[in-house]
Design an enzyme around this catalytic site. Structure first.
Site, PDB file in Angstrom:
ATOM      1  N   CYS A   1     -64.726 -61.796  17.027  1.00  0.00           N
ATOM      2  CA  CYS A   1     -64.973 -61.296  15.667  1.00  0.00           C
ATOM      3  C   CYS A   1     -66.111 -60.270  15.687  1.00  0.00           C
ATOM      4  CB  CYS A   1     -65.303 -62.464  14.739  1.00  0.00           C
ATOM      5  SG  CYS A   1     -65.765 -61.970  13.066  1.00  0.00           S
TER       6      CYS A   1
ATOM      7  N   CYS B   1     -69.088 -61.349  13.533  1.00  0.00           N
ATOM      8  CA  CYS B   1     -69.850 -62.420  14.184  1.00  0.00           C
ATOM      9  C   CYS B   1     -70.757 -61.859  15.272  1.00  0.00           C
ATOM     10  CB  CYS B   1     -68.892 -63.462  14.777  1.00  0.00           C
ATOM     11  SG  CYS B   1     -67.816 -64.269  13.565  1.00  0.00           S
TER      12      CYS B   1
END
Length: 278
Positions: free
Chosen positions: A56, A59
């Protein structure tokens, strides 16, 4: 000897750098790793937990801020942790993770979702100023330790297991796609049959069918004393009905005997024949 003495300083600097490298990595260990085995630790004390995935981008951008926030964990008396949803599918099911990254605040078993800015200073202010009190906690029905969320965790694990089996059939065994689907269809039918048989067995054990009970034949039991007067009344009533029926039968027979005589007496007489007056 001068050249050898000139090497002392660079070697000392190199030694300091090498000694400081593990210390720097040790600071990064302030972020604790939660798994399906130790997740119940967050039900005690105060925690900030990040759910992330290595692939991600958001993230990845959050990691430096999260690491910096973890360095303040001891001063704020809070545990900072993270969960890799690609490895801990059961935990992602318990918290119903639908977006990444997702951050939760946990305080003595009360779960609140953090939806504020994602910087180190914002995280610190959220804890130091107790801004989490203005957020409504998650209902106990949807808490990670509830029966509902435990079932969701099991479903998430099952889905991951099915996915692993699918990859094994396709990549390792080289089966075609329709072959893997056929295997899953047969497994679904067999599991349904076994589950149905188990449910029927449990139902028969808990609520046995009445047809299987042995038939009980009626036995003559002595009539209790308190029912004797009732029995006498019934017998007297039946005797009275018999007497009445006998009287009615006798009266009918009497009427039948008198009927011919009365019929003869009541027989109409025809008109007299005319007489010859001459």
């Amino acid at each position: 000897m001068a050249p050898s003495g000139s090497l002392v300083v660079p070697l000392a600097v190199l030694g300091l750098l090498l000694w400081g490298t593990p210390w720097t990595h040790g600071r990064r260990s302030d972020v604790r790793i939660l798994t399906d085995e130790n997740w119940r630790e967050l039900l005690e004390g105060e925690w900030m937990v990040e759910f992330y995935a290595p692939w991600c981008p958001a993230c990845q951008n959050l990691q430096p801020e999260w690491e910096g926030f973890a360095e303040w964990g001891e001063d704020l008396e809070i545990n900072v942790a993270k969960v890799d949803v690609t490895e801990q599918t059961g935990l992602s099911g318990r918290f119903i993770i639908t977006a990444l990254p997702t951050i939760y605040h946990c305080k003595d078993g009360e779960i609140r979702r953090y939806q504020g800015p994602r910087t180190k200073n914002d995280f610190i202010n959220f804890i130091s100023e107790k801004e989490w009190k203005s957020i409504e906690p998650v209902s106990s029905w949807f808490g990670p330790s509830s029966i509902l969320m435990s079932s969701m965790s099991a479903l998430f694990r099952l889905s991951m297991y099915i996915r692993t089996c699918y990859d094994y059939f396709i990549e390792d065994l080289g089966l075609p796609v329709w072959g893997s689907y056929t295997i899953f269809a047969l497994a679904t039918l067999l599991s349904g049959l076994l589950l149905g048989l188990c449910m029927i067995f449990v139902a028969d054990c808990l609520c046995p069918s009445k047809r299987r009970k042995p038939q009980s034949y009626p036995s003559k039991k002595p009539i209790p004393e308190f029912s004797q007067p009732l029995k006498k009344m019934v017998e007297e009533q039946e005797a009275d009905e018999e007497d009445v029926s006998e009287e009615e039968a006798e009266s009918k027979e009497g009427t039948n005997k008198d009927f011919p005589q009365s019929a003869i007496r009541q027989r109409p007489v025809g008109p007299l024949l005319p007489t010859d007056k001459s």
